[in-house]
Design a protein around this motif. Sequence first.
Motif, PDB file in Angstrom:
ATOM      1  N   GLN A  16     -15.985  -1.084 -24.822  1.00  0.00           N
ATOM      2  CA  GLN A  16     -16.033  -0.368 -26.101  1.00  0.00           C
ATOM      3  C   GLN A  16     -14.713  -0.476 -26.862  1.00  0.00           C
ATOM      4  O   GLN A  16     -14.662  -0.244 -28.073  1.00  0.00           O
ATOM      5  CB  GLN A  16     -16.373   1.101 -25.863  1.00  0.00           C
ATOM      6  N   ASN A  17     -13.648  -0.839 -26.134  1.00  0.00           N
ATOM      7  CA  ASN A  17     -12.328  -0.961 -26.738  1.00  0.00           C
ATOM      8  C   ASN A  17     -11.829  -2.402 -26.714  1.00  0.00           C
ATOM      9  O   ASN A  17     -10.662  -2.679 -26.425  1.00  0.00           O
ATOM     10  CB  ASN A  17     -11.352  -0.035 -26.023  1.00  0.00           C
ATOM     11  N   ASP A  18     -12.759  -3.311 -27.034  1.00  0.00           N
ATOM     12  CA  ASP A  18     -12.429  -4.714 -27.316  1.00  0.00           C
ATOM     13  C   ASP A  18     -12.096  -5.575 -26.103  1.00  0.00           C
ATOM     14  O   ASP A  18     -11.544  -6.670 -26.268  1.00  0.00           O
ATOM     15  CB  ASP A  18     -11.295  -4.808 -28.339  1.00  0.00           C
ATOM     16  N   PHE A  19     -12.425  -5.127 -24.906  1.00  0.00           N
ATOM     17  CA  PHE A  19     -12.304  -6.007 -23.749  1.00  0.00           C
ATOM     18  C   PHE A  19     -13.579  -6.847 -23.650  1.00  0.00           C
ATOM     19  O   PHE A  19     -14.658  -6.400 -24.051  1.00  0.00           O
ATOM     20  CB  PHE A  19     -12.108  -5.190 -22.475  1.00  0.00           C
ATOM     21  N   PRO A  20     -13.498  -8.068 -23.106  1.00  0.00           N
ATOM     22  CA  PRO A  20     -14.701  -8.908 -22.991  1.00  0.00           C
ATOM     23  C   PRO A  20     -15.638  -8.370 -21.907  1.00  0.00           C
ATOM     24  O   PRO A  20     -15.235  -7.570 -21.060  1.00  0.00           O
ATOM     25  CB  PRO A  20     -14.128 -10.262 -22.585  1.00  0.00           C
ATOM     26  N   SER A  45      -3.712  -4.630 -25.204  1.00  0.00           N
ATOM     27  CA  SER A  45      -3.497  -3.825 -24.007  1.00  0.00           C
ATOM     28  C   SER A  45      -3.814  -2.361 -24.250  1.00  0.00           C
ATOM     29  O   SER A  45      -3.765  -1.877 -25.392  1.00  0.00           O
ATOM     30  CB  SER A  45      -2.050  -3.954 -23.518  1.00  0.00           C
ATOM     31  N   ILE A  46      -4.129  -1.685 -23.155  1.00  0.00           N
ATOM     32  CA  ILE A  46      -4.356  -0.246 -23.160  1.00  0.00           C
ATOM     33  C   ILE A  46      -3.520   0.349 -22.030  1.00  0.00           C
ATOM     34  O   ILE A  46      -3.617  -0.109 -20.885  1.00  0.00           O
ATOM     35  CB  ILE A  46      -5.845   0.104 -22.943  1.00  0.00           C
ATOM     36  N   PRO A  47      -2.691   1.347 -22.320  1.00  0.00           N
ATOM     37  CA  PRO A  47      -1.934   2.003 -21.243  1.00  0.00           C
ATOM     38  C   PRO A  47      -2.874   2.636 -20.230  1.00  0.00           C
ATOM     39  O   PRO A  47      -3.943   3.150 -20.594  1.00  0.00           O
ATOM     40  CB  PRO A  47      -1.114   3.074 -21.982  1.00  0.00           C
ATOM     41  N   TYR A  48      -2.485   2.586 -18.965  1.00  0.00           N
ATOM     42  CA  TYR A  48      -3.324   3.168 -17.924  1.00  0.00           C
ATOM     43  C   TYR A  48      -3.670   4.623 -18.221  1.00  0.00           C
ATOM     44  O   TYR A  48      -4.789   5.078 -17.939  1.00  0.00           O
ATOM     45  CB  TYR A  48      -2.599   3.117 -16.569  1.00  0.00           C
ATOM     46  N   ASN A  49      -2.704   5.361 -18.780  1.00  0.00           N
ATOM     47  CA  ASN A  49      -2.940   6.797 -18.972  1.00  0.00           C
ATOM     48  C   ASN A  49      -3.933   7.104 -20.091  1.00  0.00           C
ATOM     49  O   ASN A  49      -4.276   8.263 -20.315  1.00  0.00           O
ATOM     50  CB  ASN A  49      -1.623   7.546 -19.213  1.00  0.00           C
ATOM     51  N   GLN A  50      -4.413   6.059 -20.782  1.00  0.00           N
ATOM     52  CA  GLN A  50      -5.441   6.258 -21.805  1.00  0.00           C
ATOM     53  C   GLN A  50      -6.829   5.855 -21.319  1.00  0.00           C
ATOM     54  O   GLN A  50      -7.810   6.031 -22.040  1.00  0.00           O
ATOM     55  CB  GLN A  50      -5.084   5.482 -23.070  1.00  0.00           C
TER      56      GLN A  50
END
Length: 263
Positions: A16-20, A45-50
């Motif tokens: 949902q956040n643009d990963f394949p 990238s997405i921080p782990y804490n998100q």
Amino acid sequence: MKLPDKIDQIKSYLIQNDFPEEIEAAIILGSGLGDFSTTIDEPFSIPYNQIPGFPHTTVTGHSGELFTGTTKGHKIIAFSGRFHHYEGHPLETTVLPVHLAKAFNAKKLIVSNAAGAINTRFKVGDLMVIDDVFRIFQKVAPAVSQPYRYNLGPVADKVRSIAASIGLEVQRGTYLYAKGPSYETKAEIRAFRVMGTDVVGMSTAPELIEASRLELPAAAISLVTNMAAGVLNQKLDHSEVKAAAESRKDDFAKLVTELIDRL
């Protein structure tokens, strides 16, 4: 093979956040090796804490971000930071990157780490391909205690061949998994050398064992960032990790790039 329920939830969030929806390879970046993420094409990238349900990493040299993008046209994900058992994470959590790689239908897993050299023929800055693992007095969780079903030796042969084709000399040997977080004593290192191990670290073995259980092809590379206790007459210091990683970051990135493309 069934994965933990939360893995599907994490994958759905990432998509949902643009990963394949599928990837060619997953890379776990060890201490000081996160600079590989700067070589990814069209990185995101997405921080782990998100990421819902994702643990945090607290170790120096682990940025705690999940990257996606392409390398030589191949879709990948890269974990800049891992979850160590010595941080208080259960062993099932330490292998979350392996589970997520499987959920994304990765064709290969590349695991890296910073390690101390037991083998006196090695030197700081060496890259070593792992062809076997050794666990000393380690309790393992049921999820990562299945038989080690495939041999890393043939993979190590291919990694060394690929490295040679781009002009890189790499070592090969046995990785000893120690829980940590304390460095090993001089007496322990002498014993480990007699046992036939070459480097020692505090990760990687659970990930390789779980990849084996899931029938996910894997290769593993150690960067020798220090000589283990007693090998040299000097105090061990975590700052050595950063210095060694900085000295070999370009070579490491070249090798991983080729492994993604050719392994």
